[in-house]
Design an enzyme around this catalytic site. Structure first.
Site, PDB file in Angstrom:
ATOM      1  N   GLY A 173      43.569  44.079  43.369  1.00 13.86           N
ATOM      2  CA  GLY A 173      42.436  43.290  43.843  1.00 13.86           C
ATOM      3  C   GLY A 173      42.351  43.275  45.354  1.00 13.86           C
ATOM      4  O   GLY A 173      41.252  43.328  45.936  1.00 13.86           O
ATOM      5  N   CYS A 178      48.796  47.964  38.148  1.00 11.93           N
ATOM      6  CA  CYS A 178      49.129  46.659  38.723  1.00 11.93           C
ATOM      7  C   CYS A 178      49.868  46.936  40.027  1.00 11.93           C
ATOM      8  O   CYS A 178      51.023  47.387  40.010  1.00 11.93           O
ATOM      9  CB  CYS A 178      49.987  45.827  37.775  1.00 11.93           C
ATOM     10  SG  CYS A 178      50.446  44.220  38.460  1.00 11.93           S
ATOM     11  N   HIS A 189      37.299  46.284  39.462  1.00  9.51           N
ATOM     12  CA  HIS A 189      37.195  45.053  40.254  1.00  9.51           C
ATOM     13  C   HIS A 189      35.756  44.832  40.699  1.00  9.51           C
ATOM     14  O   HIS A 189      35.069  45.777  41.120  1.00  9.51           O
ATOM     15  CB  HIS A 189      38.078  45.130  41.496  1.00  9.51           C
ATOM     16  CG  HIS A 189      39.536  45.090  41.188  1.00  9.51           C
ATOM     17  ND1 HIS A 189      40.269  43.930  41.169  1.00  9.51           N
ATOM     18  CD2 HIS A 189      40.402  46.085  40.863  1.00  9.51           C
ATOM     19  CE1 HIS A 189      41.519  44.196  40.853  1.00  9.51           C
ATOM     20  NE2 HIS A 189      41.632  45.503  40.656  1.00  9.51           N
ATOM     21  N   GLU A 239      42.120  37.413  37.447  1.00  5.55           N
ATOM     22  CA  GLU A 239      42.507  38.687  36.863  1.00  5.55           C
ATOM     23  C   GLU A 239      42.111  38.779  35.392  1.00  5.55           C
ATOM     24  O   GLU A 239      42.325  37.836  34.624  1.00  5.55           O
ATOM     25  CB  GLU A 239      44.021  38.892  36.981  1.00  5.55           C
ATOM     26  CG  GLU A 239      44.484  39.181  38.400  1.00  5.55           C
ATOM     27  CD  GLU A 239      45.872  39.778  38.408  1.00  5.55           C
ATOM     28  OE1 GLU A 239      46.088  40.807  37.719  1.00  5.55           O
ATOM     29  OE2 GLU A 239      46.750  39.230  39.101  1.00  5.55           O
TER      30      GLU A 239
END
Length: 274
Positions: free
Chosen positions: A220, A71, A159, A208
């Protein structure tokens, strides 16, 4: 035990400092923390732990209780906390995705070296071999899809980036989940909606995996920047405009590493019983 309410570019976290005593919760307990009044208040829950491999280990749970490896915005928040505590110029943060470094970049601004993007189909991962620049999936009616042919990048988590003309033209809570758990993504995927404004600027919104539509997504933003540069749509250094603010991403040619710079905000801190 200390608990911190923080956000990175609007991406909201609760950070628990479990370095003195390990802090572990079940998926249901994580969901309750993220949804204190039945509504989602936090995007991720973060546990800080001791480690011999760096200054701190960062454990990450999504709001739905699932544990994830990376993250970006939370890494900046944890880096800021440890920097405030130690006064060190550089903080080494261990995650399930590897070791990351965080440095101060101005008042309440942190730069994190997110490492190299993974671009092979097996590294995303995809369910079958294909060119990750143009993944052959369609969301919606086959003869008139709402979304198609995303670029895929793994920045510690997977992603899929759809390049669109206008990010505000999409009902992201409706279409995001259709891509999130498409059969081509065996581990699910974070879904980016990227609008190239010019060669140095991208407008981005992200659905997400396990958290839904957030105000910002650091990995992202990194993935969208890499995907855009890889396709020749932008330069390798771009400003990302997210719902919660701006991030600055550089995909460095010298070592292939992705650097992410953005703001950190401490909203409050408490001493709680562990």
């Amino acid at each position: 035990m200390h608990m911190f309410h923080m956000n990175g570019c609007g991406n909201r976290f609760v950070v628990f400092d479990g370095r003195a005593r390990p802090w572990r919760k079940t998926a249901e307990e994580i969901r309750q923390i993220a949804h204190p009044n039945g509504k989602q208040a936090f995007d991720q829950i973060i546990g800080m732990e001791s480690t011999p491999n760096g200054d701190v280990f960062m454990r990450i749970w999504n709001a739905d209780g699932s544990q994830v490896s990376a993250c970006g915005n939370a890494t900046r928040c944890v880096g800021w906390l440890v920097q405030r505590e130690t006064g060190q110029e550089e903080i080494l943060i261990e995650t399930e995705a590897g070791l990351l470094t965080a440095r101060a970049a101005g008042d309440d601004m942190i730069t994190v070296d997110m490492g190299e993007p993974r671009l092979d189909w097996e590294e995303i991962p995809l369910a079958e071999k294909m060119d990750t620049r143009f993944v052959d999936i369609k969301i919606g009616p086959m003869d008139n899809p709402v979304l198609s042919r995303p670029s895929c990048v793994n920045m510690g988590n997977p992603h899929a980036v759809f390049f669109v003309g206008d990010v505000n033209a999409y009902d992201i809570p409706a279409v995001g989940p259709l891509a999130e758990w498409h059969p081509l993504f065996p581990e699910g995927v974070n879904v980016g909606f990227a609008q190239v404004v010019d060669r140095q600027t991208i407008r981005l919104r992200v659905w997400e995996r396990g958290a839904g539509l957030t105000l910002a997504c650091g990995t992202g933003a990194c993935a969208a920047a890499v995907a855009a540069a890889r396709l020749g749509r932008t330069e390798r250094k771009v400003k990302m405009i997210l719902d919660g603010g701006e991030l600055h991403i550089e995909w460095r040619e010298s070592d292939n590493h992705v650097l992410m710079t953005g703001p950190v905000e401490l909203e409050g801190e408490l001493q709680i019983a562990s």
